[in-house]
Design a protein around this motif. Structure first.
Motif, mmCIF file in Angstrom:
data_model
loop_
_atom_site.group_PDB
_atom_site.id
_atom_site.type_symbol
_atom_site.label_atom_id
_atom_site.label_comp_id
_atom_site.label_asym_id
_atom_site.label_seq_id
_atom_site.Cartn_x
_atom_site.Cartn_y
_atom_site.Cartn_z
ATOM 1 N N GLU A 1 -8.744 13.640 -10.582
ATOM 2 C CA GLU A 1 -8.537 14.639 -9.535
ATOM 3 C C GLU A 1 -8.607 16.053 -10.115
ATOM 4 O O GLU A 1 -9.206 16.950 -9.520
ATOM 5 C CB GLU A 1 -7.183 14.419 -8.859
ATOM 6 C CG GLU A 1 -7.127 13.175 -8.010
ATOM 7 C CD GLU A 1 -5.737 12.884 -7.479
ATOM 8 O OE1 GLU A 1 -4.805 13.683 -7.727
ATOM 9 O OE2 GLU A 1 -5.578 11.850 -6.818
ATOM 10 N N LYS B 1 -10.214 17.008 -12.850
ATOM 11 C CA LYS B 1 -11.598 17.294 -13.226
ATOM 12 C C LYS B 1 -12.438 17.640 -12.000
ATOM 13 O O LYS B 1 -13.286 18.531 -12.055
ATOM 14 C CB LYS B 1 -12.222 16.095 -13.946
ATOM 15 C CG LYS B 1 -11.784 15.954 -15.368
ATOM 16 C CD LYS B 1 -12.487 14.790 -16.034
ATOM 17 C CE LYS B 1 -12.072 14.648 -17.477
ATOM 18 N NZ LYS B 1 -12.733 13.514 -18.134
ATOM 19 N N GLU B 2 -12.211 16.942 -10.886
ATOM 20 C CA GLU B 2 -12.971 17.216 -9.665
ATOM 21 C C GLU B 2 -12.648 18.614 -9.136
ATOM 22 O O GLU B 2 -13.545 19.356 -8.739
ATOM 23 C CB GLU B 2 -12.653 16.159 -8.603
ATOM 24 C CG GLU B 2 -13.388 16.342 -7.310
ATOM 25 C CD GLU B 2 -14.893 16.221 -7.418
ATOM 26 O OE1 GLU B 2 -15.592 16.787 -6.553
ATOM 27 O OE2 GLU B 2 -15.395 15.579 -8.359
ATOM 28 N N LYS B 3 -11.379 18.994 -9.156
ATOM 29 C CA LYS B 3 -11.004 20.333 -8.701
ATOM 30 C C LYS B 3 -11.617 21.405 -9.594
ATOM 31 O O LYS B 3 -12.105 22.422 -9.117
ATOM 32 C CB LYS B 3 -9.482 20.478 -8.687
ATOM 33 C CG LYS B 3 -8.814 19.722 -7.569
ATOM 34 C CD LYS B 3 -7.308 19.882 -7.636
ATOM 35 C CE LYS B 3 -6.627 19.051 -6.574
ATOM 36 N NZ LYS B 3 -5.161 19.104 -6.692
ATOM 37 N N THR B 4 -11.615 21.162 -10.889
ATOM 38 C CA THR B 4 -12.198 22.111 -11.842
ATOM 39 C C THR B 4 -13.699 22.235 -11.615
ATOM 40 O O THR B 4 -14.253 23.337 -11.620
ATOM 41 C CB THR B 4 -11.921 21.658 -13.291
ATOM 42 O OG1 THR B 4 -10.521 21.518 -13.459
ATOM 43 C CG2 THR B 4 -12.463 22.661 -14.285
ATOM 44 N N ARG B 5 -14.356 21.105 -11.390
ATOM 45 C CA ARG B 5 -15.801 21.116 -11.160
ATOM 46 C C ARG B 5 -16.130 21.892 -9.885
ATOM 47 O O ARG B 5 -17.053 22.705 -9.855
ATOM 48 C CB ARG B 5 -16.335 19.681 -11.048
ATOM 49 C CG ARG B 5 -17.851 19.604 -10.917
ATOM 50 C CD ARG B 5 -18.316 18.190 -10.593
ATOM 51 N NE ARG B 5 -17.821 17.693 -9.328
ATOM 52 C CZ ARG B 5 -18.330 18.018 -8.126
ATOM 53 N NH1 ARG B 5 -19.333 18.855 -8.034
ATOM 54 N NH2 ARG B 5 -17.836 17.499 -7.022
ATOM 55 N N ARG B 6 -15.349 21.664 -8.832
ATOM 56 C CA ARG B 6 -15.588 22.380 -7.571
ATOM 57 C C ARG B 6 -15.389 23.879 -7.739
ATOM 58 O O ARG B 6 -16.172 24.668 -7.220
ATOM 59 C CB ARG B 6 -14.644 21.855 -6.491
ATOM 60 C CG ARG B 6 -15.148 20.627 -5.812
ATOM 61 C CD ARG B 6 -14.344 20.342 -4.554
ATOM 62 N NE ARG B 6 -14.144 18.916 -4.465
ATOM 63 C CZ ARG B 6 -13.014 18.317 -4.153
ATOM 64 N NH1 ARG B 6 -11.950 19.034 -3.873
ATOM 65 N NH2 ARG B 6 -12.930 17.014 -4.104
ATOM 66 N N SER B 7 -14.351 24.275 -8.439
ATOM 67 C CA SER B 7 -14.096 25.707 -8.605
ATOM 68 C C SER B 7 -15.191 26.356 -9.450
ATOM 69 O O SER B 7 -15.582 27.493 -9.188
ATOM 70 C CB SER B 7 -12.729 25.949 -9.224
ATOM 71 O OG SER B 7 -12.675 25.462 -10.541
ATOM 72 N N LYS B 8 -15.723 25.643 -10.445
ATOM 73 C CA LYS B 8 -16.827 26.184 -11.239
ATOM 74 C C LYS B 8 -18.079 26.338 -10.387
ATOM 75 O O LYS B 8 -18.809 27.317 -10.519
ATOM 76 C CB LYS B 8 -17.119 25.278 -12.435
ATOM 77 C CG LYS B 8 -16.117 25.407 -13.544
ATOM 78 C CD LYS B 8 -16.477 24.527 -14.718
ATOM 79 C CE LYS B 8 -15.463 24.641 -15.833
ATOM 80 N NZ LYS B 8 -15.787 23.746 -16.957
ATOM 81 N N GLU B 9 -18.337 25.368 -9.513
ATOM 82 C CA GLU B 9 -19.509 25.464 -8.635
ATOM 83 C C GLU B 9 -19.370 26.634 -7.677
ATOM 84 O O GLU B 9 -20.333 27.341 -7.404
ATOM 85 C CB GLU B 9 -19.687 24.162 -7.853
ATOM 86 C CG GLU B 9 -20.245 23.029 -8.676
ATOM 87 C CD GLU B 9 -20.354 21.747 -7.879
ATOM 88 O OE1 GLU B 9 -20.002 21.746 -6.674
ATOM 89 O OE2 GLU B 9 -20.792 20.741 -8.448
ATOM 90 N N GLU B 10 -18.165 26.840 -7.161
ATOM 91 C CA GLU B 10 -17.938 27.947 -6.235
ATOM 92 C C GLU B 10 -18.126 29.287 -6.932
ATOM 93 O O GLU B 10 -18.617 30.239 -6.340
ATOM 94 C CB GLU B 10 -16.538 27.853 -5.634
ATOM 95 C CG GLU B 10 -16.384 26.710 -4.653
ATOM 96 C CD GLU B 10 -14.950 26.521 -4.200
ATOM 97 O OE1 GLU B 10 -14.062 27.276 -4.662
ATOM 98 O OE2 GLU B 10 -14.714 25.613 -3.395
ATOM 99 N N GLU C 1 -21.945 30.154 -7.263
ATOM 100 C CA GLU C 1 -22.673 30.521 -6.055
ATOM 101 C C GLU C 1 -22.587 32.026 -5.825
ATOM 102 O O GLU C 1 -21.496 32.595 -5.815
ATOM 103 C CB GLU C 1 -22.090 29.807 -4.833
ATOM 104 C CG GLU C 1 -22.424 28.349 -4.761
ATOM 105 C CD GLU C 1 -21.861 27.717 -3.501
ATOM 106 O OE1 GLU C 1 -21.511 28.450 -2.549
ATOM 107 O OE2 GLU C 1 -21.772 26.492 -3.474
#
Length: 128
Positions: A79, A81-90, A93
Motif C-alpha cells: 500500500e 509503495k502504491e501511494k508513493t508511485r501515485r504521488s510520483k506520477e502526479e 504530470e
C-alpha cells in the motif's frame, strides 16, 4: 527469496523444502526454521528482519506468527509503495492549462460575419 516474489509463494516454497528434508529424517527446531526463514528474505525486508531479530527471541518465536507478521508487512508495504508511485506520477504530470472564453451577445452580429482569418485564429485557439 526471489525479487518481487509474494511472501505467500516464498512460504509455500519454504514449507515444501522443509517437508522434503523431513522426509530424509532431518529434524529442525523452531528456532532453526525461524532463522532460516529470516535469512532467506530479500534486501527489501531488511528493516523487518532486523526488528524481529532485535525484539524477539528467535528460538521461541512461533513460525506461524512469523508468517503472519511477514504477510502483514507485505500488505502494508504494498500500500505504501502504491501511494508513493501515485504521488510520483502526479508530480511528473505537467499542470493542465485551462482557458476561459468570454461570451458576448451582440444583437445583429453572428458568427457568419467572421473573416476567414478570424475563424482560423479561433480554430487554432480551440485546438491549443
Amino acid at each position: 527469496m526471489k525479487q518481487d516474489e509474494p511472501i505467500v509463494d516464498m512460504i509455500t516454497r519454504f514449507a515444501d523444502i522443509i517437508n522434503g528434508l523431513k522426509g530424509f529424517d532431518r529434524k529442525f527446531t523452531n528456532g532453526e526454521l525461524v532463522s532460516k526463514m529470516l535469512r532467506s528474505l530479500s534486501e527489501d525486508w531488511n528493516s523487518l528482519r532486523m526488528l524481529i531479530k532485535n525484539t524477539k527471541d528467535v528460538n521461541t518465536y512461533p513460525l506461524e506468527e512469523l508468517y503472519g507478521t511477514l504477510m502483514t508487512y507485505e500488505l502494508n508495504n504494498a500500500e505504501t509503495k502504491e501511494k508513493t508511485r501515485r504521488s510520483k506520477e502526479e508530480m511528473k504530470e505537467p499542470p493542465k492549462k485551462q482557458i476561459a472564453l468570454k461570451s458576448t451577445n451582440d444583437e445583429g452580429s453572428s458568427n457568419t460575419n467572421m473573416s476567414d482569418e478570424e475563424l482560423d485564429d479561433l480554430v487554432l485557439l480551440v485546438k491549443k
